[in-house]
Design a protein around this motif. Structure first.
Motif, mmCIF file in Angstrom:
data_model
loop_
_atom_site.group_PDB
_atom_site.id
_atom_site.type_symbol
_atom_site.label_atom_id
_atom_site.label_comp_id
_atom_site.label_asym_id
_atom_site.label_seq_id
_atom_site.Cartn_x
_atom_site.Cartn_y
_atom_site.Cartn_z
ATOM 1 N N GLU A 1 10.268 -10.263 5.003
ATOM 2 C CA GLU A 1 10.078 -11.246 3.934
ATOM 3 C C GLU A 1 8.604 -11.323 3.527
ATOM 4 O O GLU A 1 8.278 -11.387 2.340
ATOM 5 C CB GLU A 1 10.577 -12.626 4.383
ATOM 6 N N LEU A 2 7.737 -11.311 4.536
ATOM 7 C CA LEU A 2 6.303 -11.389 4.242
ATOM 8 C C LEU A 2 5.841 -10.166 3.458
ATOM 9 O O LEU A 2 5.044 -10.269 2.528
ATOM 10 C CB LEU A 2 5.502 -11.507 5.547
ATOM 11 N N LYS A 3 6.386 -9.013 3.849
ATOM 12 C CA LYS A 3 6.011 -7.773 3.184
ATOM 13 C C LYS A 3 6.422 -7.821 1.713
ATOM 14 O O LYS A 3 5.662 -7.450 0.825
ATOM 15 C CB LYS A 3 6.694 -6.595 3.898
ATOM 16 N N GLU A 4 7.631 -8.320 1.485
ATOM 17 C CA GLU A 4 8.132 -8.405 0.112
ATOM 18 C C GLU A 4 7.231 -9.320 -0.731
ATOM 19 O O GLU A 4 6.842 -8.983 -1.850
ATOM 20 C CB GLU A 4 9.568 -8.924 0.119
ATOM 21 N N MET A 5 6.887 -10.480 -0.165
ATOM 22 C CA MET A 5 6.042 -11.428 -0.904
ATOM 23 C C MET A 5 4.689 -10.805 -1.223
ATOM 24 O O MET A 5 4.150 -10.975 -2.320
ATOM 25 C CB MET A 5 5.835 -12.702 -0.086
ATOM 26 N N ASP A 6 4.172 -10.083 -0.243
ATOM 27 C CA ASP A 6 2.878 -9.456 -0.402
ATOM 28 C C ASP A 6 2.914 -8.409 -1.519
ATOM 29 O O ASP A 6 2.016 -8.343 -2.364
ATOM 30 C CB ASP A 6 2.501 -8.811 0.941
ATOM 31 N N GLU A 7 3.984 -7.628 -1.509
ATOM 32 C CA GLU A 7 4.107 -6.579 -2.527
ATOM 33 C C GLU A 7 4.202 -7.170 -3.931
ATOM 34 O O GLU A 7 3.625 -6.640 -4.880
ATOM 35 C CB GLU A 7 5.346 -5.705 -2.242
ATOM 36 N N ILE A 8 4.942 -8.269 -4.033
ATOM 37 C CA ILE A 8 5.093 -8.907 -5.344
ATOM 38 C C ILE A 8 3.747 -9.423 -5.842
ATOM 39 O O ILE A 8 3.366 -9.210 -6.989
ATOM 40 C CB ILE A 8 6.145 -10.044 -5.276
ATOM 41 N N ASP A 9 3.012 -10.077 -4.946
ATOM 42 C CA ASP A 9 1.703 -10.601 -5.344
ATOM 43 C C ASP A 9 0.750 -9.483 -5.745
ATOM 44 O O ASP A 9 0.027 -9.591 -6.728
ATOM 45 C CB ASP A 9 1.084 -11.424 -4.202
ATOM 46 N N LYS A 10 0.787 -8.408 -4.959
ATOM 47 C CA LYS A 10 -0.108 -7.277 -5.256
ATOM 48 C C LYS A 10 0.222 -6.680 -6.608
ATOM 49 O O LYS A 10 -0.657 -6.411 -7.419
ATOM 50 C CB LYS A 10 0.034 -6.208 -4.167
ATOM 51 N N ALA A 11 1.502 -6.471 -6.832
ATOM 52 C CA ALA A 11 1.933 -5.861 -8.102
ATOM 53 C C ALA A 11 1.555 -6.775 -9.269
ATOM 54 O O ALA A 11 1.067 -6.330 -10.298
ATOM 55 C CB ALA A 11 3.433 -5.612 -8.080
#
Ligand SMILES: [Zn+2]
Length: 326
Positions: free
Chosen positions: A302-312
Protein backbone atom coordinates in the motif's frame (compact mmCIF):
# COMPACT_ATOMS: atom_id res chain seq x y z
CA UNK A 1 12.60 22.31 -18.02
CA UNK A 2 10.11 20.59 -15.83
CA UNK A 3 7.30 18.93 -17.66
CA UNK A 4 4.27 21.13 -17.44
CA UNK A 5 1.25 20.01 -15.56
CA UNK A 6 -1.76 19.80 -17.74
CA UNK A 7 -4.37 20.30 -15.18
CA UNK A 8 -6.04 23.45 -14.14
CA UNK A 9 -8.47 22.87 -16.98
CA UNK A 10 -7.92 25.76 -19.37
CA UNK A 11 -8.31 28.25 -16.58
CA UNK A 12 -4.67 28.50 -17.24
CA UNK A 13 -4.14 28.38 -20.87
CA UNK A 14 -1.12 30.45 -21.49
CA UNK A 15 1.61 32.39 -19.80
CA UNK A 16 2.95 29.63 -17.60
CA UNK A 17 1.47 26.41 -16.42
CA UNK A 18 1.20 25.62 -12.76
CA UNK A 19 0.38 22.48 -10.84
CA UNK A 20 -3.24 22.77 -9.95
CA UNK A 21 -6.69 21.31 -9.66
CA UNK A 22 -8.80 19.14 -11.80
CA UNK A 23 -12.45 18.06 -11.90
CA UNK A 24 -14.45 20.09 -9.38
CA UNK A 25 -11.03 21.52 -8.64
CA UNK A 26 -9.24 20.17 -5.61
CA UNK A 27 -11.25 22.65 -3.58
CA UNK A 28 -14.58 21.25 -4.75
CA UNK A 29 -13.71 17.59 -4.28
CA UNK A 30 -12.41 18.17 -0.80
CA UNK A 31 -15.43 20.23 0.16
CA UNK A 32 -17.79 17.52 -1.12
CA UNK A 33 -16.06 14.73 0.82
CA UNK A 34 -15.89 16.75 4.00
CA UNK A 35 -19.47 18.02 3.98
CA UNK A 36 -20.84 14.58 3.07
CA UNK A 37 -19.52 13.23 6.39
CA UNK A 38 -21.88 15.59 8.20
CA UNK A 39 -24.91 14.06 6.49
CA UNK A 40 -24.28 10.71 8.19
CA UNK A 41 -26.21 9.37 11.17
CA UNK A 42 -24.45 9.69 14.50
CA UNK A 43 -23.15 6.13 14.86
CA UNK A 44 -21.45 6.14 11.46
CA UNK A 45 -20.26 9.74 11.81
CA UNK A 46 -18.71 8.74 15.14
CA UNK A 47 -16.53 6.22 13.35
CA UNK A 48 -15.37 8.76 10.76
CA UNK A 49 -14.83 11.64 13.16
CA UNK A 50 -11.11 11.02 13.85
CA UNK A 51 -10.54 10.65 10.10
CA UNK A 52 -12.23 13.77 8.70
CA UNK A 53 -8.87 15.07 7.52
CA UNK A 54 -7.99 11.83 5.79
CA UNK A 55 -11.31 11.62 3.92
CA UNK A 56 -11.02 15.29 2.94
CA UNK A 57 -7.38 15.30 1.84
CA UNK A 58 -7.65 12.09 -0.12
CA UNK A 59 -10.69 13.25 -2.08
CA UNK A 60 -8.29 14.06 -4.90
CA UNK A 61 -6.30 10.82 -4.97
CA UNK A 62 -8.12 9.50 -8.04
CA UNK A 63 -7.04 12.58 -10.00
CA UNK A 64 -3.47 12.08 -8.86
CA UNK A 65 -3.70 8.43 -9.82
CA UNK A 66 -4.30 9.53 -13.40
CA UNK A 67 -0.62 10.36 -13.59
CA UNK A 68 0.37 6.83 -12.60
CA UNK A 69 -2.28 4.50 -13.97
CA UNK A 70 -3.34 4.42 -17.61
CA UNK A 71 -6.79 2.95 -16.88
CA UNK A 72 -7.63 5.61 -14.33
CA UNK A 73 -8.86 8.39 -16.64
CA UNK A 74 -11.91 6.51 -17.95
CA UNK A 75 -13.25 6.09 -14.41
CA UNK A 76 -14.00 9.82 -14.14
CA UNK A 77 -16.48 10.38 -16.97
CA UNK A 78 -18.88 8.94 -19.51
CA UNK A 79 -19.43 10.42 -22.97
CA UNK A 80 -23.12 9.57 -22.90
CA UNK A 81 -24.07 11.31 -26.13
CA UNK A 82 -21.57 9.18 -27.99
CA UNK A 83 -24.21 6.47 -27.68
CA UNK A 84 -27.18 8.42 -29.04
CA UNK A 85 -29.80 10.63 -27.42
CA UNK A 86 -31.22 10.93 -23.90
CA UNK A 87 -32.25 8.79 -22.07
CA UNK A 88 -29.65 6.61 -23.81
CA UNK A 89 -31.64 3.41 -23.49
CA UNK A 90 -29.22 1.77 -25.91
CA UNK A 91 -26.62 1.72 -23.13
CA UNK A 92 -27.15 -1.28 -20.87
CA UNK A 93 -27.14 -0.10 -17.27
CA UNK A 94 -25.42 -3.25 -16.01
CA UNK A 95 -21.71 -3.59 -16.66
CA UNK A 96 -21.80 -7.20 -17.92
CA UNK A 97 -24.58 -6.43 -20.38
CA UNK A 98 -22.76 -3.32 -21.57
CA UNK A 99 -19.53 -5.29 -22.10
CA UNK A 100 -21.40 -7.89 -24.16
CA UNK A 101 -22.99 -5.20 -26.29
CA UNK A 102 -20.04 -2.82 -26.79
CA UNK A 103 -16.88 -4.69 -25.62
CA UNK A 104 -14.84 -3.53 -22.68
CA UNK A 105 -12.33 -1.63 -24.82
CA UNK A 106 -15.03 0.50 -26.31
CA UNK A 107 -16.62 1.21 -22.94
CA UNK A 108 -13.23 2.25 -21.60
CA UNK A 109 -12.74 4.58 -24.55
CA UNK A 110 -15.92 6.55 -23.77
CA UNK A 111 -15.72 6.44 -20.00
CA UNK A 112 -17.06 4.19 -17.27
CA UNK A 113 -17.88 6.42 -14.29
CA UNK A 114 -21.33 4.92 -13.51
CA UNK A 115 -20.04 1.37 -13.47
CA UNK A 116 -16.92 2.32 -11.59
CA UNK A 117 -19.03 3.86 -8.85
CA UNK A 118 -20.84 0.55 -8.48
CA UNK A 119 -17.52 -1.27 -8.27
CA UNK A 120 -16.37 1.15 -5.58
CA UNK A 121 -19.58 0.49 -3.66
CA UNK A 122 -18.77 -3.24 -3.60
CA UNK A 123 -15.28 -2.47 -2.36
CA UNK A 124 -16.47 -0.13 0.35
CA UNK A 125 -19.14 -2.60 1.47
CA UNK A 126 -16.51 -5.35 1.70
CA UNK A 127 -14.22 -3.08 3.67
CA UNK A 128 -17.01 -2.38 6.17
CA UNK A 129 -17.76 -6.08 6.43
CA UNK A 130 -14.10 -6.84 7.14
CA UNK A 131 -13.84 -3.87 9.50
CA UNK A 132 -10.60 -2.89 7.78
CA UNK A 133 -10.36 0.78 8.68
CA UNK A 134 -7.60 1.60 6.19
CA UNK A 135 -9.53 0.04 3.36
CA UNK A 136 -12.75 1.71 4.49
CA UNK A 137 -11.08 5.13 4.47
CA UNK A 138 -9.36 4.66 1.14
CA UNK A 139 -12.56 3.57 -0.57
CA UNK A 140 -14.62 6.21 1.21
CA UNK A 141 -12.37 8.96 -0.12
CA UNK A 142 -12.14 7.49 -3.62
CA UNK A 143 -15.87 6.91 -3.94
CA UNK A 144 -16.43 10.55 -3.01
CA UNK A 145 -14.30 11.63 -5.91
CA UNK A 146 -16.19 9.60 -8.50
CA UNK A 147 -19.60 10.60 -7.15
CA UNK A 148 -18.50 14.23 -7.37
CA UNK A 149 -17.32 13.81 -10.97
CA UNK A 150 -20.57 12.08 -11.97
CA UNK A 151 -22.48 15.19 -10.90
CA UNK A 152 -20.58 17.45 -13.28
CA UNK A 153 -22.47 17.93 -16.57
CA UNK A 154 -19.27 18.14 -18.61
CA UNK A 155 -18.17 14.76 -17.25
CA UNK A 156 -21.16 13.18 -18.95
CA UNK A 157 -20.83 14.37 -22.54
CA UNK A 158 -18.61 14.00 -25.57
CA UNK A 159 -18.28 17.78 -25.77
CA UNK A 160 -16.50 17.68 -22.41
CA UNK A 161 -14.48 20.84 -22.84
CA UNK A 162 -16.59 22.72 -25.34
CA UNK A 163 -14.18 21.56 -28.03
CA UNK A 164 -17.05 20.81 -30.43
CA UNK A 165 -18.66 24.23 -29.98
CA UNK A 166 -15.65 26.52 -29.87
CA UNK A 167 -15.85 26.95 -26.10
CA UNK A 168 -12.58 25.34 -25.08
CA UNK A 169 -11.89 25.96 -21.42
CA UNK A 170 -15.49 25.71 -20.25
CA UNK A 171 -14.82 22.48 -18.36
CA UNK A 172 -12.58 24.10 -15.79
CA UNK A 173 -14.59 27.30 -15.92
CA UNK A 174 -17.74 25.58 -14.68
CA UNK A 175 -16.26 23.12 -12.22
CA UNK A 176 -13.16 24.87 -10.89
CA UNK A 177 -13.31 28.60 -11.46
CA UNK A 178 -16.88 29.11 -10.22
CA UNK A 179 -16.57 27.00 -7.03
CA UNK A 180 -13.16 28.43 -6.22
CA UNK A 181 -14.37 31.99 -6.62
CA UNK A 182 -17.86 31.68 -5.12
CA UNK A 183 -18.02 28.36 -3.31
CA UNK A 184 -17.30 29.71 0.16
CA UNK A 185 -20.66 31.46 0.08
CA UNK A 186 -22.66 28.46 -1.08
CA UNK A 187 -25.12 26.76 1.24
CA UNK A 188 -23.93 23.35 2.40
CA UNK A 189 -26.85 22.33 4.57
CA UNK A 190 -28.19 19.47 2.55
CA UNK A 191 -30.04 17.32 5.06
CA UNK A 192 -29.43 13.74 6.12
CA UNK A 193 -28.12 10.79 4.14
CA UNK A 194 -30.68 8.18 3.18
CA UNK A 195 -30.46 4.51 2.26
CA UNK A 196 -30.35 3.86 -1.50
CA UNK A 197 -32.36 0.75 -2.33
CA UNK A 198 -31.07 0.45 -5.92
CA UNK A 199 -27.50 1.69 -6.36
CA UNK A 200 -27.37 0.98 -10.08
CA UNK A 201 -30.57 2.96 -10.73
CA UNK A 202 -29.36 5.86 -8.58
CA UNK A 203 -26.01 6.07 -10.36
CA UNK A 204 -27.74 6.25 -13.72
CA UNK A 205 -30.17 8.85 -12.44
CA UNK A 206 -27.15 11.00 -11.51
CA UNK A 207 -25.31 10.76 -14.84
CA UNK A 208 -28.51 11.29 -16.82
CA UNK A 209 -29.31 14.38 -14.77
CA UNK A 210 -25.77 15.68 -15.41
CA UNK A 211 -26.07 15.08 -19.13
CA UNK A 212 -29.43 16.85 -19.21
CA UNK A 213 -27.72 20.03 -17.98
CA UNK A 214 -25.09 20.08 -20.72
CA UNK A 215 -27.17 22.17 -23.12
CA UNK A 216 -27.65 24.96 -20.59
CA UNK A 217 -24.01 24.85 -19.52
CA UNK A 218 -22.96 25.47 -23.11
CA UNK A 219 -25.71 27.87 -24.24
CA UNK A 220 -25.39 30.16 -21.25
CA UNK A 221 -21.65 30.49 -21.71
CA UNK A 222 -22.24 31.49 -25.33
CA UNK A 223 -24.59 34.17 -24.05
CA UNK A 224 -21.97 35.57 -21.66
CA UNK A 225 -19.47 35.46 -24.48
CA UNK A 226 -21.80 37.66 -26.55
CA UNK A 227 -22.51 40.07 -23.71
CA UNK A 228 -19.00 40.69 -22.45
CA UNK A 229 -16.35 42.08 -24.80
CA UNK A 230 -13.42 39.80 -25.55
CA UNK A 231 -10.89 42.04 -23.79
CA UNK A 232 -12.80 41.58 -20.52
CA UNK A 233 -13.15 37.80 -20.76
CA UNK A 234 -9.88 36.88 -19.06
CA UNK A 235 -7.71 38.28 -16.35
CA UNK A 236 -4.33 37.31 -14.92
CA UNK A 237 -3.67 36.03 -11.44
CA UNK A 238 -0.54 35.10 -9.59
CA UNK A 239 -0.33 31.53 -8.32
CA UNK A 240 2.91 30.94 -6.49
CA UNK A 241 5.65 31.78 -8.93
CA UNK A 242 3.40 31.69 -11.98
CA UNK A 243 1.08 34.13 -13.64
CA UNK A 244 -1.99 32.39 -14.94
CA UNK A 245 -4.81 33.41 -17.21
CA UNK A 246 -8.26 32.88 -15.71
CA UNK A 247 -11.80 33.81 -16.69
CA UNK A 248 -12.29 37.30 -15.29
CA UNK A 249 -14.41 37.90 -12.22
CA UNK A 250 -16.94 39.83 -14.24
CA UNK A 251 -17.26 37.01 -16.76
CA UNK A 252 -17.47 34.37 -14.03
CA UNK A 253 -20.08 36.22 -11.98
CA UNK A 254 -22.26 36.76 -15.03
CA UNK A 255 -22.03 33.09 -16.03
CA UNK A 256 -22.90 31.97 -12.52
CA UNK A 257 -25.83 34.36 -12.51
CA UNK A 258 -27.18 32.95 -15.76
CA UNK A 259 -26.66 29.39 -14.48
CA UNK A 260 -29.01 30.41 -11.68
CA UNK A 261 -27.41 28.34 -8.94
CA UNK A 262 -26.65 25.25 -11.02
CA UNK A 263 -23.09 24.83 -9.76
CA UNK A 264 -24.21 25.23 -6.16
CA UNK A 265 -27.06 22.75 -6.66
CA UNK A 266 -24.79 20.14 -8.23
CA UNK A 267 -22.34 20.54 -5.33
CA UNK A 268 -25.20 20.10 -2.87
CA UNK A 269 -26.49 17.06 -4.75
CA UNK A 270 -23.00 15.55 -4.77
CA UNK A 271 -22.80 15.95 -1.01
CA UNK A 272 -26.15 14.44 -0.10
CA UNK A 273 -25.79 11.61 -2.59
CA UNK A 274 -22.28 10.82 -1.43
CA UNK A 275 -23.41 10.60 2.20
CA UNK A 276 -26.21 8.33 1.06
CA UNK A 277 -23.84 6.04 -0.87
CA UNK A 278 -21.53 5.71 2.12
CA UNK A 279 -24.45 5.01 4.44
CA UNK A 280 -25.83 2.44 2.01
CA UNK A 281 -22.50 0.57 1.87
CA UNK A 282 -22.40 0.43 5.65
CA UNK A 283 -26.01 -0.79 5.90
CA UNK A 284 -25.46 -3.38 3.15
CA UNK A 285 -22.45 -4.64 5.10
CA UNK A 286 -24.79 -5.34 8.02
CA UNK A 287 -24.17 -2.12 9.96
CA UNK A 288 -20.95 -3.37 11.56
CA UNK A 289 -20.15 -1.92 14.95
CA UNK A 290 -16.83 -0.13 14.45
CA UNK A 291 -16.38 1.05 18.02
CA UNK A 292 -12.74 0.70 19.02
CA UNK A 293 -11.64 -0.49 15.57
CA UNK A 294 -8.65 1.59 14.49
CA UNK A 295 -6.24 1.96 11.59
CA UNK A 296 -3.54 -0.64 11.10
CA UNK A 297 -0.12 0.28 9.75
CA UNK A 298 -0.26 0.49 5.95
CA UNK A 299 1.27 -2.58 4.28
CA UNK A 300 4.48 -2.32 2.25
CA UNK A 301 2.48 -2.74 -0.91
CA UNK A 302 0.00 0.00 0.00
CA UNK A 303 2.81 2.38 0.88
CA UNK A 304 4.57 1.63 -2.38
CA UNK A 305 1.42 2.36 -4.35
CA UNK A 306 0.88 5.69 -2.57
CA UNK A 307 4.48 6.62 -3.15
CA UNK A 308 4.28 5.83 -6.84
CA UNK A 309 1.14 7.90 -7.26
CA UNK A 310 2.70 10.90 -5.53
CA UNK A 311 5.87 10.59 -7.57
CA UNK A 312 3.99 10.34 -10.84
CA UNK A 313 1.77 13.27 -9.87
CA UNK A 314 4.73 15.42 -8.94
CA UNK A 315 6.42 14.41 -12.16
CA UNK A 316 3.43 15.86 -13.91
CA UNK A 317 3.01 13.53 -16.84
CA UNK A 318 -0.56 12.37 -17.12
CA UNK A 319 -1.70 9.14 -18.69
CA UNK A 320 -4.85 8.99 -20.76
CA UNK A 321 -6.94 12.08 -21.22
CA UNK A 322 -5.72 15.27 -19.65
CA UNK A 323 -7.70 17.26 -17.15
CA UNK A 324 -8.68 19.78 -19.75
CA UNK A 325 -10.46 16.93 -21.37
CA UNK A 326 -12.03 15.46 -18.29
ZN1 LIG B 1 -11.86 13.18 -11.44
Amino acid sequence: MRKVFLCISLLISTVQYAAAPAPWGFWGHQRINKMALYTLPEDLFGFYKPYIDYVTTHAVDPDKRRYAVADEAARHYIDLDHYGKAPFTEVPRKWNDAVIKFTEDSLQAYGIVPWHIERMMYRLTDAFREKDVNYILKNTADLGHYIGDAHVPLHCTENYNGQLTNQVGIHGFWESRIPELLGENFDYFVGKAEYIPDVNAKVWEIVLASNALVDSVLKLELQVNKEIPADRKYSYETRGASTVRVYSQEYTLRYNELLNGMVERRLQESIIQLGSFWLTAWINAGKPDLTGVVMRPWTEEELKEMDEIDKAYNGGEMKGRTHEEH
